[in-house]
Design a protein around this motif. Structure first.
Motif, short mmCIF file in Angstrom:
data_model
loop_
_atom_site.label_atom_id
_atom_site.label_comp_id
_atom_site.label_asym_id
_atom_site.label_seq_id
_atom_site.Cartn_x
_atom_site.Cartn_y
_atom_site.Cartn_z
N ILE A 1 -5.98 -2.10 -9.45
CA ILE A 1 -6.34 -1.44 -8.20
C ILE A 1 -7.71 -1.92 -7.73
N LYS A 2 -8.68 -2.01 -8.66
CA LYS A 2 -10.02 -2.48 -8.31
C LYS A 2 -9.99 -3.92 -7.80
N TYR B 1 -11.00 3.51 0.25
CA TYR B 1 -9.58 3.48 -0.13
C TYR B 1 -9.45 3.22 -1.63
N GLU B 2 -10.19 2.22 -2.11
CA GLU B 2 -10.19 1.93 -3.55
C GLU B 2 -10.70 3.13 -4.34
N SER B 3 -11.79 3.74 -3.89
CA SER B 3 -12.37 4.87 -4.61
C SER B 3 -11.38 6.03 -4.71
N ALA C 1 -7.81 -3.52 -4.05
CA ALA C 1 -8.24 -2.57 -3.00
C ALA C 1 -9.75 -2.61 -2.86
N SER C 2 -10.26 -1.95 -1.83
CA SER C 2 -11.70 -1.97 -1.61
C SER C 2 -12.15 -0.71 -0.86
N ASN D 1 0.80 -1.22 0.00
CA ASN D 1 0.00 0.00 0.00
C ASN D 1 0.84 1.27 0.00
#
Length: 318
Positions: A295-296, A303-305, A299-300, A261
């Motif tokens: 990334i999608k 944080y992903e957004s 991540a979630s 990260n």
């Protein structure tokens, strides 16, 4: 054309943005979508103006409020966006040097890719933020030829904006001999060229005997760079082609390190207004899937957004 993913927002009003952020942070539940919509869609200089307006309006520090209301990696993204570039670099260098294990690749990410002015500014920020001299900390926290290389880079004395074909050919010969002879003198020559010649000059010198030669020649060069320091091949890639270098670093951080990260966040923030669009293009060309897709996948949540908003993915990247 070198292009980032974040640009100055049109019709920008720092007072309005500060009010919206205040409402999002001061409410019963933190409205994280509002934070993402504003902070990822303003350039760094606009975010600094928002922070000033926020302080005038609420008598509070926006970074402190973000730290108090957010958590985990989402907090790291939102807070990281609020630092001026030099301060963010200084922050990352400090943690890379003073952590449990020295993050050598982070040191290369920053020191090998910044201009002389950016290095001067980050050293000033480092001194102000931590009351320490960056070069002294590099000297005490690293060792060997890697330390020598970092110390050279941290001087900020690289030639800029100049390339001479005849000199590039000479540099190429010196680099090649350095790989073959492996003597102390040639180690110093190799370091001098990689750390002090302009990026344009190195673009001309390196392909003349590495990237245009047979694959066996390329393998020989990279294998023999190991005698200088363990990260020399990364340094070569960084000074020759920054978008390709950062695409590689992101892919490695996502796939080989189990979504590291800190590395992903640092690169996306630091390159967002410089060449992140170019990095995205190199990523897709080299690894088949888009940075947006990966990334999608890993991540979630918010944080992903936030990462996707900085990455500025296109619909086709889903």
């Amino acid at each position: 054309q070198i292009q980032g993913t974040i640009f100055p927002a049109p019709n920008f009003n720092p007072i309005t943005d500060a009010q919206l952020l205040g409402g999002a942070l001061q409410g019963i539940s933190c409205e994280k979508d509002v934070l993402i919509d504003i902070l990822t869609q303003r350039c760094n200089s606009q975010r600094l103006m928002i922070a000033e307006a926020y302080r005038d309006m609420y008598g509070r520090d926006l970074i402190m409020d973000l730290k108090e209301n957010l958590s985990h990696h989402f907090k790291e993204v939102m807070v990281g966006l609020m630092y001026p570039p030099a301060s963010y670099d200084a922050h990352e260098l400090w943690h890379a040097l003073k952590g449990v294990d020295t993050e050598e690749k982070c040191l290369i990410d920053i020191l090998a890719s910044r201009s002389n002015m950016e290095i001067f500014q980050m050293k000033e920020a480092y001194l102000m933020q931590y009351n320490n001299d960056l070069q002294q900390d590099i000297d005490s926290e690293t060792s060997g030829h890697f330390r020598d290389t970092l110390m050279n880079l941290a001087q900020g004395t690289r030639m800029e904006g100049y390339a001479d074909p005849s000199t590039a050919a000479q540099d190429a010969m010196i680099l090649w001999e350095a790989c073959q002879q492996k003597t102390g003198e040639h180690k110093n020559l190799l370091q001098m060229i990689l750390c002090n010649k302009s990026y344009q000059q190195l673009w001309m010198a390196l392909p003349s005997f590495i990237f245009q030669g047979p694959q066996s020649q390329q393998k020989f060069f990279y294998n023999n760079l190991m005698f200088t320091c363990c990260n020399s091949s990364l340094l070569v890639l960084c000074v020759r082609d920054k978008p390709s270098y950062f695409a590689y670093r992101l892919y490695n951080a996502i796939h080989d390190l189990g979504f590291h990260n800190k590395t992903v966040i640092r690169i996306l923030i630091a390159r967002s207004e410089i060449d992140l669009m170019n990095i995205r293009q190199r990523y897709k060309e080299r690894y088949g899937k888009s940075l947006f897709h990966d990334i999608k996948h890993f991540a979630s949540g918010h944080y992903e957004s936030a990462l996707l908003a900085i990455c500025a993915g296109d619909a086709e990247d889903y």
